[in-house]
Design a protein around this motif. Structure first.
Motif, PDB file in Angstrom:
ATOM      1  N   THR A  39       0.799  -1.220   0.000  1.00 45.07           N
ATOM      2  CA  THR A  39       0.000   0.000   0.000  1.00 45.07           C
ATOM      3  C   THR A  39       0.835   1.274   0.000  1.00 45.07           C
ATOM      4  N   PRO A  40       1.910   1.392   0.786  1.00 45.89           N
ATOM      5  CA  PRO A  40       2.658   2.654   0.767  1.00 45.89           C
ATOM      6  C   PRO A  40       3.354   2.943  -0.562  1.00 45.89           C
ATOM      7  N   THR A  41       3.635   1.916  -1.346  1.00 42.74           N
ATOM      8  CA  THR A  41       4.321   2.092  -2.615  1.00 42.74           C
ATOM      9  C   THR A  41       3.388   2.777  -3.604  1.00 42.74           C
ATOM     10  N   LYS A  42       3.864   3.840  -4.195  1.00 40.62           N
ATOM     11  CA  LYS A  42       3.054   4.572  -5.169  1.00 40.62           C
ATOM     12  C   LYS A  42       3.527   4.228  -6.570  1.00 40.62           C
ATOM     13  N   THR A  43       2.858   3.275  -7.196  1.00 39.93           N
ATOM     14  CA  THR A  43       3.158   2.924  -8.577  1.00 39.93           C
ATOM     15  C   THR A  43       1.853   2.847  -9.345  1.00 39.93           C
ATOM     16  N   SER A  44       1.967   2.870 -10.644  1.00 43.73           N
ATOM     17  CA  SER A  44       0.764   2.773 -11.466  1.00 43.73           C
ATOM     18  C   SER A  44       0.172   1.368 -11.411  1.00 43.73           C
ATOM     19  N   LEU A  45       0.949   0.377 -10.977  1.00 49.59           N
ATOM     20  CA  LEU A  45       0.447  -0.992 -10.893  1.00 49.59           C
ATOM     21  C   LEU A  45      -0.067  -1.340  -9.501  1.00 49.59           C
ATOM     22  N   GLN A  46       0.041  -0.412  -8.579  1.00 48.63           N
ATOM     23  CA  GLN A  46      -0.370  -0.673  -7.199  1.00 48.63           C
ATOM     24  C   GLN A  46      -1.817  -1.149  -7.130  1.00 48.63           C
ATOM     25  N   SER A  52       0.098  -4.745 -24.387  1.00 50.66           N
ATOM     26  CA  SER A  52       0.713  -6.013 -24.795  1.00 50.66           C
ATOM     27  C   SER A  52       1.426  -6.639 -23.604  1.00 50.66           C
ATOM     28  N   PRO A  53       1.627  -7.962 -23.618  1.00 45.86           N
ATOM     29  CA  PRO A  53       2.350  -8.606 -22.519  1.00 45.86           C
ATOM     30  C   PRO A  53       3.749  -8.014 -22.309  1.00 45.86           C
ATOM     31  N   LYS A  54       4.454  -7.753 -23.414  1.00 49.45           N
ATOM     32  CA  LYS A  54       5.804  -7.195 -23.317  1.00 49.45           C
ATOM     33  C   LYS A  54       5.761  -5.801 -22.693  1.00 49.45           C
ATOM     34  N   ALA A  55       4.828  -4.967 -23.137  1.00 51.97           N
ATOM     35  CA  ALA A  55       4.706  -3.613 -22.588  1.00 51.97           C
ATOM     36  C   ALA A  55       4.315  -3.666 -21.108  1.00 51.97           C
ATOM     37  N   TYR A  56       3.453  -4.611 -20.743  1.00 53.22           N
ATOM     38  CA  TYR A  56       3.079  -4.764 -19.324  1.00 53.22           C
ATOM     39  C   TYR A  56       4.311  -5.110 -18.495  1.00 53.22           C
ATOM     40  N   ARG A  57       5.095  -6.055 -18.989  1.00 53.20           N
ATOM     41  CA  ARG A  57       6.297  -6.481 -18.266  1.00 53.20           C
ATOM     42  C   ARG A  57       7.280  -5.324 -18.124  1.00 53.20           C
ATOM     43  N   VAL A  58       7.523  -4.596 -19.206  1.00 55.26           N
ATOM     44  CA  VAL A  58       8.457  -3.456 -19.172  1.00 55.26           C
ATOM     45  C   VAL A  58       7.949  -2.397 -18.196  1.00 55.26           C
ATOM     46  N   GLU A 108       8.439  -3.658 -14.614  1.00 54.42           N
ATOM     47  CA  GLU A 108       9.848  -3.690 -14.202  1.00 54.42           C
ATOM     48  C   GLU A 108      10.379  -2.301 -13.850  1.00 54.42           C
ATOM     49  N   LYS A 109       9.786  -1.258 -14.401  1.00 60.03           N
ATOM     50  CA  LYS A 109      10.217   0.109 -14.081  1.00 60.03           C
ATOM     51  C   LYS A 109      10.010   0.446 -12.611  1.00 60.03           C
ATOM     52  N   TYR A 110       9.065  -0.234 -11.979  1.00 62.51           N
ATOM     53  CA  TYR A 110       8.707   0.095 -10.606  1.00 62.51           C
ATOM     54  C   TYR A 110       9.234  -0.900  -9.586  1.00 62.51           C
ATOM     55  N   GLU A 163      -3.928 -14.156 -13.887  1.00 60.25           N
ATOM     56  CA  GLU A 163      -2.846 -15.144 -13.861  1.00 60.25           C
ATOM     57  C   GLU A 163      -1.703 -14.732 -14.786  1.00 60.25           C
ATOM     58  N   ALA A 164      -2.049 -14.210 -15.959  1.00 57.95           N
ATOM     59  CA  ALA A 164      -1.017 -13.760 -16.899  1.00 57.95           C
ATOM     60  C   ALA A 164      -0.206 -12.617 -16.298  1.00 57.95           C
ATOM     61  N   LYS A 165      -0.867 -11.667 -15.665  1.00 51.84           N
ATOM     62  CA  LYS A 165      -0.161 -10.532 -15.063  1.00 51.84           C
ATOM     63  C   LYS A 165       0.778 -10.998 -13.957  1.00 51.84           C
ATOM     64  N   ILE A 166       0.330 -11.940 -13.169  1.00 56.63           N
ATOM     65  CA  ILE A 166       1.194 -12.465 -12.100  1.00 56.63           C
ATOM     66  C   ILE A 166       2.421 -13.134 -12.711  1.00 56.63           C
ATOM     67  N   LEU A 167       2.215 -13.949 -13.738  1.00 58.38           N
ATOM     68  CA  LEU A 167       3.347 -14.626 -14.391  1.00 58.38           C
ATOM     69  C   LEU A 167       4.281 -13.636 -15.087  1.00 58.38           C
ATOM     70  N   LEU A 168       3.716 -12.603 -15.688  1.00 56.26           N
ATOM     71  CA  LEU A 168       4.544 -11.601 -16.386  1.00 56.26           C
ATOM     72  C   LEU A 168       5.414 -10.805 -15.417  1.00 56.26           C
ATOM     73  N   GLN A 169       5.055 -10.782 -14.166  1.00 53.09           N
ATOM     74  CA  GLN A 169       5.849 -10.060 -13.175  1.00 53.09           C
ATOM     75  C   GLN A 169       7.128 -10.814 -12.816  1.00 53.09           C
ATOM     76  N   ASN A 170       7.217 -12.062 -13.222  1.00 53.69           N
ATOM     77  CA  ASN A 170       8.405 -12.864 -12.949  1.00 53.69           C
ATOM     78  C   ASN A 170       9.249 -12.940 -14.221  1.00 53.69           C
ATOM     79  N   PRO A 171      10.385 -12.238 -14.259  1.00 52.28           N
ATOM     80  CA  PRO A 171      11.188 -12.185 -15.481  1.00 52.28           C
ATOM     81  C   PRO A 171      11.824 -13.517 -15.878  1.00 52.28           C
TER      82      PRO A 171
END
Length: 172
Positions: free
Chosen positions: A28-35, A160-166, A169-171, A122-130
């Motif tokens: 919660t304290p982390t301010k990211t667009s994916l929060q 896109s999956p690639k854009a989501y991952r990128v 990863e920025k955050y 499920e895809a978003k969770i998996l995409l968070q793991n590089p």
């Protein structure tokens, strides 16, 4: 004011619920667009777990509620490989139109939307793991190929999956 309970929790149930709330507190304290996405996923898991407690303890009083909760549980278990309402209707021994009506009435979403939301989660969770390639994620979610997965993900996630991952990863 006297209190009341909905269901009895075992020690393990309580630990699971406390852990889910700790995850929410940690992010919660982390301010990211994916929060919001992360919190939504944890809250979704929390609600599904609480729903399973209702079913386990017999506190669900209507057939519709039972079918609705069993459908949601089945979607969590099978959405990676089964995406048709017919599969879930057969699993629950009801007609697909009846299942669709129950789900839409209880939640405001169609059964197909529930399935699609679970696949995307499920895809978003998996995409968070590089360590997983997009192709491996596509395979694990039972898409015929990476291109089909990419189109599906973009259609329902808006990126896109690639854009989501990128973006994710920025955050980190």
């Amino acid at each position: 004011m006297s209190g009341y309970y909905i269901t009895n929790l075992t020690k393990i149930d309580l630990e699971i619920l406390v852990d889910l709330f700790k995850i929410i507190d940690l992010i919660t304290p982390t301010k990211t667009s994916l929060q919001i996405e992360v919190i939504r996923g944890v809250v979704y898991s929390l609600l599904n777990y609480i729903g399973s407690l209702y079913v386990r303890d017999g506190n669900v009083s209507t057939i519709w509620r039972d079918i609705h909760l069993l459908f949601r549980k089945a979607v969590i278990e099978h959405a990676a490989t089964k995406r048709t309402i017919n599969f879930y209707a057969d699993l629950l021994h009801v007609h697909p139109k009846y299942l669709g009506h129950i789900v839409k009435t209880r939640t405001g979403y169609t059964a197909g939307e529930w399935i699609q939301k679970q696949v995307i989660l499920e895809a978003k969770i998996l995409l968070q793991n590089p360590k997983f390639s997009i192709g491996e994620i596509s395979d694990s979610l039972d898409f015929p190929n990476q291109n089909t997965f990419g189109k599906y993900f973009k259609k329902y996630a808006g990126i896109s999956p690639k854009a989501y991952r990128v973006h994710f990863e920025k955050y980190l």
